[in-house]
Design a protein around this motif. Structure first.
Motif, PDB file in Angstrom:
ATOM      1  N   TRP A 154       0.826  -1.203   0.000  1.00  7.29           N
ATOM      2  CA  TRP A 154       0.000   0.000   0.000  1.00  7.29           C
ATOM      3  C   TRP A 154       0.864   1.259   0.000  1.00  7.29           C
ATOM      4  CZ3 TRP A 154      -5.233   0.646  -0.351  1.00  7.29           C
ATOM      5  CH2 TRP A 154      -6.036  -0.476  -0.185  1.00  7.29           C
ATOM      6  N   SER A 155       0.344   2.322  -0.600  1.00  6.73           N
ATOM      7  CA  SER A 155       0.980   3.631  -0.463  1.00  6.73           C
ATOM      8  C   SER A 155       0.597   4.213   0.895  1.00  6.73           C
ATOM      9  CB  SER A 155       0.542   4.576  -1.579  1.00  6.73           C
ATOM     10  OG  SER A 155      -0.853   4.828  -1.497  1.00  6.73           O
ATOM     11  N   ALA A 198       7.617  -1.292  -3.251  1.00  2.68           N
ATOM     12  CA  ALA A 198       7.430  -0.635  -1.949  1.00  2.68           C
ATOM     13  C   ALA A 198       7.407   0.869  -2.156  1.00  2.68           C
ATOM     14  CB  ALA A 198       8.533  -1.026  -0.977  1.00  2.68           C
ATOM     15  N   PHE A 199       6.368   1.528  -1.645  1.00  3.17           N
ATOM     16  CA  PHE A 199       6.235   2.970  -1.798  1.00  3.17           C
ATOM     17  C   PHE A 199       7.128   3.716  -0.817  1.00  3.17           C
ATOM     18  CE2 PHE A 199       2.195   1.701  -3.705  1.00  3.17           C
ATOM     19  CZ  PHE A 199       2.091   2.583  -4.774  1.00  3.17           C
ATOM     20  N   TYR A 205       8.549   8.234  -4.611  1.00  8.23           N
ATOM     21  CA  TYR A 205       9.214   7.147  -5.334  1.00  8.23           C
ATOM     22  C   TYR A 205       8.515   5.812  -5.095  1.00  8.23           C
ATOM     23  CZ  TYR A 205      12.850  10.722  -4.720  1.00  8.23           C
ATOM     24  OH  TYR A 205      13.549  11.892  -4.663  1.00  8.23           O
ATOM     25  N   LEU A 206       8.721   4.910  -6.047  1.00 11.19           N
ATOM     26  CA  LEU A 206       8.349   3.516  -5.876  1.00 11.19           C
ATOM     27  C   LEU A 206       9.615   2.686  -6.023  1.00 11.19           C
ATOM     28  CD1 LEU A 206       6.044   1.389  -5.587  1.00 11.19           C
ATOM     29  CD2 LEU A 206       6.159   1.165  -8.081  1.00 11.19           C
ATOM     30  N   TYR A 207       9.965   1.962  -4.976  1.00 10.25           N
ATOM     31  CA  TYR A 207      11.151   1.109  -4.996  1.00 10.25           C
ATOM     32  C   TYR A 207      10.764  -0.301  -5.436  1.00 10.25           C
ATOM     33  CZ  TYR A 207      12.994   4.870  -2.045  1.00 10.25           C
ATOM     34  OH  TYR A 207      13.362   6.080  -1.553  1.00 10.25           O
ATOM     35  N   PHE A 208      11.684  -1.013  -6.064  1.00 15.51           N
ATOM     36  CA  PHE A 208      11.454  -2.403  -6.436  1.00 15.51           C
ATOM     37  C   PHE A 208      12.794  -3.062  -6.733  1.00 15.51           C
ATOM     38  CE2 PHE A 208      11.310   0.139 -10.265  1.00 15.51           C
ATOM     39  CZ  PHE A 208      12.023  -0.597 -11.203  1.00 15.51           C
ATOM     40  N   TYR A 234      15.965  -0.738  -7.408  1.00 15.05           N
ATOM     41  CA  TYR A 234      15.725   0.377  -8.320  1.00 15.05           C
ATOM     42  C   TYR A 234      14.586   1.234  -7.799  1.00 15.05           C
ATOM     43  CZ  TYR A 234      18.562  -2.354 -11.586  1.00 15.05           C
ATOM     44  OH  TYR A 234      19.593  -3.059 -12.178  1.00 15.05           O
ATOM     45  N   LEU A 235      14.399   2.397  -8.424  1.00 15.85           N
ATOM     46  CA  LEU A 235      13.251   3.235  -8.092  1.00 15.85           C
ATOM     47  C   LEU A 235      12.759   3.949  -9.339  1.00 15.85           C
ATOM     48  CD1 LEU A 235      13.993   6.561  -7.991  1.00 15.85           C
ATOM     49  CD2 LEU A 235      15.125   5.878  -5.897  1.00 15.85           C
ATOM     50  N   VAL A 236      11.481   4.333  -9.309  1.00 15.40           N
ATOM     51  CA  VAL A 236      10.912   5.217 -10.325  1.00 15.40           C
ATOM     52  C   VAL A 236      10.286   6.398  -9.600  1.00 15.40           C
ATOM     53  CG1 VAL A 236      10.478   3.425 -12.037  1.00 15.40           C
ATOM     54  CG2 VAL A 236       8.744   3.924 -10.323  1.00 15.40           C
ATOM     55  N   THR A 237      10.304   7.563 -10.228  1.00 11.36           N
ATOM     56  CA  THR A 237       9.630   8.734  -9.673  1.00 11.36           C
ATOM     57  C   THR A 237       8.148   8.635 -10.017  1.00 11.36           C
ATOM     58  OG1 THR A 237      10.146  10.003 -11.670  1.00 11.36           O
ATOM     59  CG2 THR A 237      11.678  10.176  -9.823  1.00 11.36           C
ATOM     60  N   LEU A 238       7.285   9.057  -9.087  1.00  9.31           N
ATOM     61  CA  LEU A 238       5.847   8.888  -9.259  1.00  9.31           C
ATOM     62  C   LEU A 238       5.148  10.139  -9.779  1.00  9.31           C
ATOM     63  CD1 LEU A 238       5.095   6.808  -6.035  1.00  9.31           C
ATOM     64  CD2 LEU A 238       5.260   5.986  -8.386  1.00  9.31           C
ATOM     65  N   GLN A 239       5.843  11.269  -9.848  1.00  7.73           N
ATOM     66  CA  GLN A 239       5.286  12.482 -10.449  1.00  7.73           C
ATOM     67  C   GLN A 239       6.273  13.016 -11.484  1.00  7.73           C
ATOM     68  OE1 GLN A 239       5.523  12.507  -6.860  1.00  7.73           O
ATOM     69  NE2 GLN A 239       3.462  11.672  -6.652  1.00  7.73           N
TER      70      GLN A 239
END
Length: 249
Positions: A154-155, A198-199, A205-208, A234-239
């Motif tokens: 969950w976020s 994982a938020f 960010y979203l980590y994975f 790794y991570l991605v930016t969410l905005q």
């Protein structure tokens, strides 16, 4: 007929501490909930009484999860004849509330949303499910033909669920589900296996984890290339306006 003395079916006292299969700590750390030998228990961290919340001989109660607001303990029970999701006040002073009905398969791994409004779980029909506690409305978040959807989180604002979609060809992808709209977005590519989303608590960010390092070495015994240590975080930016934390200064 095979007649015996019925020794194994006689009433007896059992040390349930030797049969614990799930646990969940209270948000304030004062108590711990245990699923042990088919009952739901809470035990004090320092002093106090041990409570058996279900006291359900002949029923399998399991997979305990303490709500983030501290009020309820959720668990899965087969008291109706099928696996259903129940919640019960943590002090045991109120009757259990059944949240789901008409179950068609085995359920696993309850997880509360941070605002305590929803509970998610996965099942043997390869579905990721969500129930709203107040309305008891059940929603299928995602369904997969390949395997069980065990990997989700969950976020912090309870608006999003990140989960891993398994693939027949071994390349799983990360998805994000919007709880309000039901819209589903794919986050990672089809080229690399990804899992364990994982938020970030700030929502940026979203980590994975992902297997993206291809540095082959040659095996002396198998006469072939082998790949080791492929996984990194790794991570991605969410905005769109969130800069990468790794930009060169």
């Amino acid at each position: 007929q095979m007649v015996d003395d019925g020794n194994s079916t006689r009433a007896k006292y059992v040390d349930c501490s030797k049969f614990i299969n799930t646990s969940s700590i209270a948000p304030d750390g004062s108590r711990v909930a245990f699923g042990a030998r088919g009952d739901v228990w809470t035990v004090p961290a320092k002093s106090g009484i041990t409570r058996n919340l279900t006291q359900s001989d002949g029923v399998h109660d399991r997979s305990v999860a303490w709500s983030p607001d501290g009020k309820y303990i959720a668990y899965i029970s087969d008291r109706t004849g099928e696996d259903e999701v129940f919640i019960q006040s943590q002090d045991g002073k109120e009757e259990a509330i059944q949240l789901t009905k008409d179950s068609d398969t085995y359920k696993f791994s309850l997880s509360w949303s941070p605002d305590s409004r929803y509970i998610t779980w996965y099942d043997k029909m390869n579905r990721l499910n969500m129930v709203e506690v107040s309305s008891k409305k059940v929603t299928v978040v995602a369904e997969n033909k390949t395997g069980e959807m065990r990997d989700y989180s969950w976020s912090a604002d309870s608006r999003w669920i990140a989960y891993t979609m398994p693939s027949t060809f071994g390349v799983s992808q990360i998805h994000i589900y919007n709880v309000g709209s039901g819209k589903d977005e794919v986050v990672t590519e089809e080229l690399f296996n990804a899992s364990n989303p994982a938020f970030d608590k700030s929502g940026k960010y979203l980590y994975f984890t992902s297997e993206r390092d291809f540095r082959p070495s040659y095996s002396w015994t198998e006469w072939n290339h082998i790949y080791t240590d492929m996984t990194r975080i790794y991570l991605v930016t969410l905005q769109k306006d969130t800069p990468s934390p790794f930009l060169t200064e």
